[in-house]
Design a protein around this motif. Sequence first.
Motif, PDB file in Angstrom:
ATOM      1  N   ILE A 192       0.845  -1.211   0.000  1.00  0.00           N
ATOM      2  CA  ILE A 192       0.000   0.000   0.000  1.00  0.00           C
ATOM      3  C   ILE A 192       0.873   1.251   0.000  1.00  0.00           C
ATOM      4  N   ALA A 193       1.942   1.243   0.838  1.00  0.00           N
ATOM      5  CA  ALA A 193       2.819   2.413   0.920  1.00  0.00           C
ATOM      6  C   ALA A 193       3.533   2.655  -0.406  1.00  0.00           C
ATOM      7  N   SER A 194       3.990   1.571  -1.057  1.00  0.00           N
ATOM      8  CA  SER A 194       4.675   1.711  -2.338  1.00  0.00           C
ATOM      9  C   SER A 194       3.742   2.296  -3.396  1.00  0.00           C
ATOM     10  N   THR A 195       2.515   1.791  -3.421  1.00  0.00           N
ATOM     11  CA  THR A 195       1.539   2.323  -4.374  1.00  0.00           C
ATOM     12  C   THR A 195       1.225   3.784  -4.067  1.00  0.00           C
ATOM     13  N   VAL A 200       1.555   9.662  -5.115  1.00  0.00           N
ATOM     14  CA  VAL A 200       2.023  10.988  -4.710  1.00  0.00           C
ATOM     15  C   VAL A 200       2.955  11.568  -5.771  1.00  0.00           C
ATOM     16  N   SER A 201       3.713  10.685  -6.434  1.00  0.00           N
ATOM     17  CA  SER A 201       4.634  11.154  -7.478  1.00  0.00           C
ATOM     18  C   SER A 201       3.908  11.604  -8.737  1.00  0.00           C
ATOM     19  N   GLY A 202       2.601  11.352  -8.804  1.00  0.00           N
ATOM     20  CA  GLY A 202       1.823  11.838  -9.937  1.00  0.00           C
ATOM     21  C   GLY A 202       1.174  10.772 -10.783  1.00  0.00           C
ATOM     22  N   ASP A 203       1.422   9.503 -10.478  1.00  0.00           N
ATOM     23  CA  ASP A 203       0.817   8.419 -11.260  1.00  0.00           C
ATOM     24  C   ASP A 203      -0.555   8.074 -10.675  1.00  0.00           C
ATOM     25  N   LEU A 204      -1.569   8.818 -11.078  1.00  0.00           N
ATOM     26  CA  LEU A 204      -2.912   8.623 -10.527  1.00  0.00           C
ATOM     27  C   LEU A 204      -3.604   7.386 -11.079  1.00  0.00           C
ATOM     28  N   SER A 205      -2.968   6.700 -12.033  1.00  0.00           N
ATOM     29  CA  SER A 205      -3.577   5.482 -12.569  1.00  0.00           C
ATOM     30  C   SER A 205      -3.320   4.271 -11.675  1.00  0.00           C
ATOM     31  N   LEU A 224      -9.948   2.640  -0.612  1.00  0.00           N
ATOM     32  CA  LEU A 224      -8.973   3.595  -1.130  1.00  0.00           C
ATOM     33  C   LEU A 224      -9.033   3.673  -2.657  1.00  0.00           C
ATOM     34  N   ASN A 225      -9.232   2.530  -3.311  1.00  0.00           N
ATOM     35  CA  ASN A 225      -9.320   2.546  -4.768  1.00  0.00           C
ATOM     36  C   ASN A 225     -10.549   3.310  -5.253  1.00  0.00           C
ATOM     37  N   GLU A 232      -9.324  10.797  -9.235  1.00  0.00           N
ATOM     38  CA  GLU A 232      -8.861  10.874 -10.615  1.00  0.00           C
ATOM     39  C   GLU A 232      -9.932  11.489 -11.515  1.00  0.00           C
ATOM     40  N   GLU A 233     -11.184  11.107 -11.263  1.00  0.00           N
ATOM     41  CA  GLU A 233     -12.274  11.677 -12.053  1.00  0.00           C
ATOM     42  C   GLU A 233     -12.377  13.180 -11.837  1.00  0.00           C
ATOM     43  N   LEU A 234     -12.284  13.603 -10.548  1.00  0.00           N
ATOM     44  CA  LEU A 234     -12.390  15.035 -10.256  1.00  0.00           C
ATOM     45  C   LEU A 234     -11.225  15.816 -10.848  1.00  0.00           C
ATOM     46  N   ILE A 235     -10.011  15.246 -10.764  1.00  0.00           N
ATOM     47  CA  ILE A 235      -8.852  15.946 -11.326  1.00  0.00           C
ATOM     48  C   ILE A 235      -8.973  16.040 -12.841  1.00  0.00           C
TER      49      ILE A 235
END
Length: 456
Positions: A192-195, A200-205, A224-225, A232-235
């Motif tokens: 979970i932390a790695s994902t 946080v780095s920007g990979d919202l997929s 969380l998903n 992701e939808e809102l962004i």
Amino acid sequence: MDNLRLSLNNSRTRLVVASMVLSTILTATVLALVYVTANRSIKSETRSVVSAELTGLADEYERRGLIGLITAIERRLPSASERDALYLLTDRSGIKLVGNLKSWPANITAGSGWVDLELRRSDNDQLVPISAASVRLPGGERLLVGRDAVARQQFDRVLLRSVALALGIALILSVLTGWLFTRLVFSRLSDIASTAENIVSGDLSRRMPMRGTGDEFDQVAGTLNNMLDRIEELISNLRTTSNSIAHDLRSPLSRLRQRVESLSDPGKSDMDREVDIARATGEIDHVLRVLGQLTEISRAEAGLGREQFEEVDLQQLVGDVVELYEPVAADQGIQLEISGQSAPLQGHRPLLSQALSNLLENAMRYAPQDTAITISIAEDGAHTSLSVRDRGPGVPEEELPRLQLPFVTLDPARTERNAGLGLALVAAISHMHGGAFVARNCDPGLETTIKLSRHP
């Protein structure tokens, strides 16, 4: 020391140590209880047997006298070694009369109760630990009956070794169990932390990993998903909206600037200036209208206005909106039909009216003349659906998911009349009411549906 402190600051190490300590304490407590209980049971049983035998011999003395008592003891001596039994009968001066002990212990007074001491046996001339009780007989004789404690002490040592061995095994198992437990827990947390770091780095997929076990970790990951899907939808909507705002407002603001600059042209007549002022005012009204609709969408998406929820009768709400639009529909040769019913629900009445109005205006924009628009109310499980269907050309299938996005319109060119925000506001109002906006082609026509939760 620093390495030890760093290791103890690690959550996994602390969990293993805590598991080890708690398991050790629990195991030690249970084993100590077993040891004490077993030891007490053996002592109690020994005392009961010795007390009963001492009482029996005293009764024998009362019935048959000293000779009878000596005879009774002599009958017991051949089997005494097998039973670890010890007997000693002396006269009043301490001279031994019968028994398998050499002499009366100097520091023991007959009748003083239960004692633990060491005496020398007469049958093997060994100094042995004994547990015994004594009594002074009516003739002054002294009688001592006991048990050899060597076997009990050996049992104690075996029991203590067993307890120590069990405690050691429990300690090893507790460390192994703690390690396996922390490995299971922290492997899931590490995933979970790695994902989360990638997100946080920007990979919202990226999405939280799920193993399909249905355990609490999978439940948290699923929640969380769902949250990440919504974010992701809102962004994505925010990016689309930002780009669309820049595109849609640039033209009217540019035209507005031109109108304002043209007012300073000395060669213009008063009539031309009035036309420019009217057009500039129209551009300002369009910008204000777009900004107002965007504000309404943002408020609905944020859930603002929930405190104004009240009981809403959809039949009455639909009837009021249809009554308002019937004259306009009649002018276009369109008939408005109402079908279905539902129980009242909690909702924001003005926003629901606005949403239905937007759906009707959208349907009337594309409905052919001499056709009908159907407004349907239906209950589906925990939701109530409010649908508007026209008999127009419909929408290309690939465009259906985009209808609820801001600034999306099927018109070849956007006009002041249509900025592509109507259905986006409808979708936002649906989400505010715990539901969703759905559009589908019906061949002919398009059906747009607001799903509303009865308990948002």
